[in-house]
Design a protein around this motif. Structure first.
Motif, PDB file in Angstrom:
ATOM      1  N   ALA A 140      -3.375 -13.466  12.111  1.00  0.00           N
ATOM      2  CA  ALA A 140      -3.074 -12.915  13.434  1.00  0.00           C
ATOM      3  C   ALA A 140      -4.299 -13.019  14.321  1.00  0.00           C
ATOM      4  O   ALA A 140      -5.412 -13.195  13.836  1.00  0.00           O
ATOM      5  CB  ALA A 140      -2.653 -11.454  13.300  1.00  0.00           C
ATOM      6  N   ALA A 141      -4.075 -12.884  15.601  1.00  0.00           N
ATOM      7  CA  ALA A 141      -5.200 -12.901  16.540  1.00  0.00           C
ATOM      8  C   ALA A 141      -6.118 -11.727  16.227  1.00  0.00           C
ATOM      9  O   ALA A 141      -5.653 -10.598  16.020  1.00  0.00           O
ATOM     10  CB  ALA A 141      -4.689 -12.819  17.976  1.00  0.00           C
TER      11      ALA A 141
ATOM     12  N   HIS B  22      -6.292 -18.336  13.814  1.00  0.00           N
ATOM     13  CA  HIS B  22      -6.445 -17.667  15.093  1.00  0.00           C
ATOM     14  C   HIS B  22      -7.945 -17.523  15.346  1.00  0.00           C
ATOM     15  O   HIS B  22      -8.691 -17.088  14.450  1.00  0.00           O
ATOM     16  CB  HIS B  22      -5.790 -16.292  15.058  1.00  0.00           C
ATOM     17  CG  HIS B  22      -4.308 -16.353  14.856  1.00  0.00           C
ATOM     18  ND1 HIS B  22      -3.420 -16.395  15.905  1.00  0.00           N
ATOM     19  CD2 HIS B  22      -3.560 -16.400  13.725  1.00  0.00           C
ATOM     20  CE1 HIS B  22      -2.177 -16.451  15.434  1.00  0.00           C
ATOM     21  NE2 HIS B  22      -2.235 -16.465  14.123  1.00  0.00           N
TER      22      HIS B  22
ATOM     23  N   ALA C  57      -8.174 -16.188  23.540  1.00  0.00           N
ATOM     24  CA  ALA C  57      -7.917 -16.334  22.106  1.00  0.00           C
ATOM     25  C   ALA C  57      -6.898 -17.449  21.926  1.00  0.00           C
ATOM     26  O   ALA C  57      -6.045 -17.664  22.778  1.00  0.00           O
ATOM     27  CB  ALA C  57      -7.382 -15.017  21.537  1.00  0.00           C
ATOM     28  N   ARG C  58      -7.013 -18.145  20.817  1.00  0.00           N
ATOM     29  CA  ARG C  58      -6.088 -19.255  20.618  1.00  0.00           C
ATOM     30  C   ARG C  58      -5.942 -19.550  19.138  1.00  0.00           C
ATOM     31  O   ARG C  58      -6.679 -19.030  18.339  1.00  0.00           O
ATOM     32  CB  ARG C  58      -6.558 -20.503  21.370  1.00  0.00           C
ATOM     33  CG  ARG C  58      -7.658 -21.326  20.742  1.00  0.00           C
ATOM     34  CD  ARG C  58      -9.052 -20.783  20.932  1.00  0.00           C
ATOM     35  NE  ARG C  58      -9.382 -20.456  22.311  1.00  0.00           N
ATOM     36  CZ  ARG C  58      -9.738 -21.356  23.216  1.00  0.00           C
ATOM     37  NH1 ARG C  58      -9.802 -22.623  22.894  1.00  0.00           N
ATOM     38  NH2 ARG C  58     -10.027 -20.967  24.444  1.00  0.00           N
ATOM     39  N   THR C  59      -4.989 -20.390  18.812  1.00  0.00           N
ATOM     40  CA  THR C  59      -4.887 -20.882  17.432  1.00  0.00           C
ATOM     41  C   THR C  59      -5.412 -22.300  17.402  1.00  0.00           C
ATOM     42  O   THR C  59      -5.220 -23.060  18.342  1.00  0.00           O
ATOM     43  CB  THR C  59      -3.432 -20.851  16.925  1.00  0.00           C
ATOM     44  OG1 THR C  59      -2.617 -21.550  17.871  1.00  0.00           O
ATOM     45  CG2 THR C  59      -2.932 -19.445  16.785  1.00  0.00           C
TER      46      THR C  59
ATOM     47  N   ASP D 129     -11.122 -16.383  18.159  1.00  0.00           N
ATOM     48  CA  ASP D 129     -11.500 -15.673  19.385  1.00  0.00           C
ATOM     49  C   ASP D 129     -13.028 -15.666  19.473  1.00  0.00           C
ATOM     50  O   ASP D 129     -13.709 -15.321  18.505  1.00  0.00           O
ATOM     51  CB  ASP D 129     -10.952 -14.245  19.370  1.00  0.00           C
ATOM     52  CG  ASP D 129     -10.732 -13.698  20.768  1.00  0.00           C
ATOM     53  OD1 ASP D 129     -10.234 -12.567  20.897  1.00  0.00           O
ATOM     54  OD2 ASP D 129     -11.077 -14.402  21.750  1.00  0.00           O
TER      55      ASP D 129
ATOM     56  N   ARG E  49      -4.762 -23.625   9.823  1.00  0.00           N
ATOM     57  CA  ARG E  49      -4.370 -23.170  11.157  1.00  0.00           C
ATOM     58  C   ARG E  49      -4.871 -21.738  11.282  1.00  0.00           C
ATOM     59  O   ARG E  49      -4.481 -20.866  10.507  1.00  0.00           O
ATOM     60  CB  ARG E  49      -2.852 -23.230  11.286  1.00  0.00           C
ATOM     61  CG  ARG E  49      -2.378 -22.985  12.686  1.00  0.00           C
ATOM     62  CD  ARG E  49      -2.006 -24.307  13.368  1.00  0.00           C
ATOM     63  NE  ARG E  49      -1.563 -24.038  14.738  1.00  0.00           N
ATOM     64  CZ  ARG E  49      -2.097 -24.615  15.809  1.00  0.00           C
ATOM     65  NH1 ARG E  49      -3.066 -25.481  15.682  1.00  0.00           N
ATOM     66  NH2 ARG E  49      -1.645 -24.329  17.008  1.00  0.00           N
TER      67      ARG E  49
END
Lengths: 266, 180
Positions: free
Chosen positions: A241-242, A182, A204-206, A184, A180
């Motif tokens: 983290a993003a 992050h 941005a997303r996971t 971008d 999983r």
């Protein structure tokens, strides 16, 4: 204003099925009886019958069960948002996508020119399309591909772009990955005064990495502030983290956690 | 009409209906077209029928597929700001029977977005079927392949979630059946 229904409104599904001739006979009779007495629901059916949205063409793919997969690729997920935007610096998801061209004289010794005050250069050797990420489950190597759609033709691993091309980003992790992350997307381009310009065309997303995971959202690229059309499309990945957009924009298309694909203007 | 087995034919036949449905959720024809187009591209790519993607596609099955895709879009925080920017003011669930249908927003996008944080997929399906697609409880039960009792329970949970969001007692949407 459309009047209110006389009793219990007919559902949209039933109205659509009626318009298609797919309601079972008894149900169709009951609905028709209601419509004859209810201007509100009749207006809804009228709206359905008057609406004929244009359907974008589906890609030409082999039928299910066909022996050979196409030489170029695969399917598209939904294109959204549909963006074709002009120049500007790094912006929110719905804003401009800039292309950063390589400098005309091929400069770029791979390093920043910080101490002299000159703008960071677009490295001749940006991060490649594969990146190793340290995920909680262990190191995961992720491959980036830029998928290009041009006039209905899909190119799975684009290396060049033209003005009206629509692009999507696809990531592939090994089967045991499933990390999983992050993610971008950042597009670098050479702008006016040889400045490195960065834009973030998608939110941005996971993601859960797997085999050919296509990030939702499509984008077009437009000329940079210097008119350049080349671009380097990168994806920044981080398990924790993003990615920091300001840091990404500052360092350019290189460094840890970044996979990049250069796209030459046609 | 027999269910359609070919995705391309199903797209031509049902695409407009599915676009209208997606537009009621997303408030955008462009986004609706994208959702439906993406659905059928994925169906085209599928090599073989699966338990969740039967060989034959009918409108009820595709309606559910579009619901899921739209909810995923609404649920995606990254898209939420963009979607909500097109809604000027919070349109809440409205109560009462006899409401205007075709041009009335029964559930606002803001509320739907917030409810995706509180409700699971099963409840959200019922929410969409009831307040976007205007189905009765009996229709929803048939559509989702469950009992009317289960639908009633899920609607009650939906009402509770709306109350929690509003923070005011008695502000839940009234169900059309039996409502004054």
């Amino acid at each position: 204003m459309t009047p209110a229904c006389i009793s219990e409104p007919v559902s949209w599904l039933a109205l659509e099925q009626l318009a298609l001739g797919e309601l079972p006979a008894a149900r169709a009779r009951a609905v028709q009886d209601h419509l004859a007495r209810c201007p509100a629901c009749r207006a809804c059916l009228d709206r359905i019958e008057a609406d004929a949205p244009a359907l974008p063409a589906l890609p030409a793919l082999p039928a299910r069960g066909a022996a050979a997969p196409p030489a170029v690729a695969p399917w598209w997920r939904a294109w959204w948002p549909r963006l074709a935007v002009g120049g500007g610096l790094a912006a929110a998801a719905a804003a401009a996508v800039l292309l950063v061209a390589r400098a005309p004289n091929g400069d770029g010794d791979g390093g920043d020119r910080g101490p002299t005050g000159e703008a960071p250069t677009l490295a001749l050797a940006p991060a490649g399309p594969r990146v190793a990420i340290k995920a909680p489950a262990g190191e995961v190597v992720i491959a980036l591909a830029v998928v290009r759609e041009r006039a209905g033709h899909v190119e799975a691993e684009a290396a060049s772009i033209a003005p009206d091309d629509r692009l999507k980003v696809r990531l592939t992790c090994p089967p045991a990955g499933g990390a999983r992350l992050h993610a971008d997307v950042v597009v670098f381009q050479r702008g006016a005064g040889a400045r490195l310009e960065a834009a973030f065309p998608l939110p941005a997303r996971t993601i859960t990495c797997g085999n050919e995971v296509t990030l939702d959202g499509a984008f077009r690229v437009t000329p940079s502030s210097s008119g350049a059309r080349d671009a380097t499309v990168c994806v920044a990945l981080d398990p924790a983290a993003a990615p920091d957009r300001a840091a990404l924009a500052a360092r350019g298309p290189r460094g840890p956690g970044l996979a990049c694909v250069p796209l030459a203007a046609e | 009409m027999a269910p359609v087995s070919d995705p391309t034919s199903a797209y031509r036949t049902y695409g407009p209906a599915l676009i209208r449905k997606a537009e009621r959720i997303l408030r955008s024809r462009d986004d609706a077209v994208d959702v439906v187009h993406g659905l059928f591209v994925d169906l085209l790519q599928r090599d073989a029928p699966t338990p969740t993607a039967p060989a034959a596609m009918d409108l009820p099955y595709l309606y559910r597929a579009v619901t899921h895709r739209c909810l995923n879009l609404v649920r995606d925080r990254a898209n939420r700001d963009r979607l909500l920017a097109r809604e000027h003011g919070a349109v809440e669930l409205v109560a009462g029977a006899g409401r205007v249908r075709c041009d009335e927003e029964v559930i606002g996008l803001q509320l739907l977005a917030r409810l995706t944080e509180r409700l699971d997929e099963a409840h959200l399906e019922v929410l969409v079927a009831r307040f976007v697609d205007d189905m009765t409880q009996d229709e929803i039960a048939e559509h989702l392949g469950t009992s009317r009792k289960t639908i009633g329970k899920r609607l009650a949970r939906i009402r509770d979630a709306v109350i929690e969001l509003r923070g005011a007692p008695g502000a839940a949407p009234a169900d059309r059946e039996g409502a004054p």
